[in-house]
Design a protein around this motif. Structure first.
Motif, PDB file in Angstrom:
ATOM      1  N   ARG A  95       0.866  -1.184   0.000  1.00 33.29           N
ATOM      2  CA  ARG A  95       0.000   0.000   0.000  1.00 33.29           C
ATOM      3  C   ARG A  95       0.902   1.232   0.000  1.00 33.29           C
ATOM      4  N   GLY A  96       0.763   2.065  -1.002  1.00 32.52           N
ATOM      5  CA  GLY A  96       1.532   3.302  -1.068  1.00 32.52           C
ATOM      6  C   GLY A  96       3.034   3.086  -1.084  1.00 32.52           C
ATOM      7  N   ASP A 127       8.503   1.903  -4.821  1.00 30.11           N
ATOM      8  CA  ASP A 127       7.822   3.197  -4.685  1.00 30.11           C
ATOM      9  C   ASP A 127       6.940   3.518  -5.898  1.00 30.11           C
ATOM     10  N   ALA A 130       1.335   1.710  -6.063  1.00 33.14           N
ATOM     11  CA  ALA A 130       0.328   2.257  -5.146  1.00 33.14           C
ATOM     12  C   ALA A 130      -0.307   1.110  -4.365  1.00 33.14           C
ATOM     13  N   TRP A 131      -0.644   0.034  -5.086  1.00 29.75           N
ATOM     14  CA  TRP A 131      -1.264  -1.136  -4.475  1.00 29.75           C
ATOM     15  C   TRP A 131      -0.740  -2.394  -5.154  1.00 29.75           C
ATOM     16  N   ALA A 145       1.632   3.779  -8.835  1.00 33.72           N
ATOM     17  CA  ALA A 145       1.467   5.059  -8.158  1.00 33.72           C
ATOM     18  C   ALA A 145       1.327   6.190  -9.151  1.00 33.72           C
TER      19      ALA A 145
END
Length: 161
Positions: A95-96, A127, A130-131, A145
Motif C-alpha cells: 500500500r503506497g 515506490d 500504489a497497491w 502510483a
C-alpha cells in the motif's frame, strides 16, 4: 453408498487442505508442493474407494467430488455470507509503496517473489506501486502510483508503441 460418504469426507478434507496451503498458482508451486498434490490425489483415491477398483466405484467417487464442487460453487454464487467462507478474499500486499509484512507472512510470499512479479509487470521499484493485491486465484495485481496501466501480458500492439 459407502463410496459417496467416503468421497464427501475426502472432498471436505481436500477443500480444507487446499485452503490452508494458500493461493499459489500451479506455475508458482515448488516442485515438492506439486508432487505432494499428486501423491495426495492417489491417497485420496485409496481412501475414497477403499481399494474398490471397479468402474462403478471410480465413477461414484468422481461424480461425488464434482457434485460437491458444483454445490459449493452455486452456494457461493448466490450467498455473500457463504462466499466469504468458501472463497478467499483479495489480500493487500503493498500500500503506497510500503510492504505490509504481516499480510506477506500470512500468505507466505517473500520479497523476492514480490520483486519477480513486479518485474513481470514492468515495475522496477517498490515506490512505483500504489497497491499490490494478491487475488483469490493466486495472481498479484499491481496498481501503479503514477497511474499508468500495468499489464504483464504485453502483446505485439503494446511493443509497437
Amino acid at each position: 453408498m459407502e463410496i459417496v460418504i467416503r468421497a464427501s469426507v475426502m472432498f471436505a478434507v481436500m477443500y480444507l487442505l487446499l485452503r490452508l496451503m494458500g493461493k499459489r498458482e500451479l506455475g508458482q508451486m515448488a516442485p515438492f508442493e506439486l508432487v505432494s498434490l499428486i501423491v495426495m490425489g492417489d491417497l485420496i483415491q485409496q481412501g475414497v474407494t477403499h481399494q474398490d477398483f471397479s468402474l462403478t466405484g471410480a465413477t461414484l467417487a468422481i461424480v461425488t467430488f464434482a457434485g460437491w464442487s458444483l454445490v459449493l460453487g452455486l452456494v457461493g454464487h448466490h450467498s455473500t455470507r457463504a462466499r466469504r467462507i468458501l472463497e478467499s478474499a483479495p489480500v493487500v500486499l503493498v500500500r503506497g509503496g510500503s510492504v505490509i509484512k504481516r499480510n506477506m507472512d500470512i500468505e507466505r510470499i517473500d520479497r523476492d517473489e514480490l520483486a519477480a512479479e513486479m518485474r513481470l509487470a514492468g515495475i522496477s521499484r517498490l515506490d512505483q506501486v500504489a497497491w499490490a493485491i494478491l487475488e483469490p486465484e493466486g495472481k498479484i495485481s499491481f496498481i501503479r502510483a503514477d497511474g499508468q496501466d500495468v499489464d504483464s501480458r504485453r502483446n505485439e500492439d503494446d511493443l509497437a508503441d
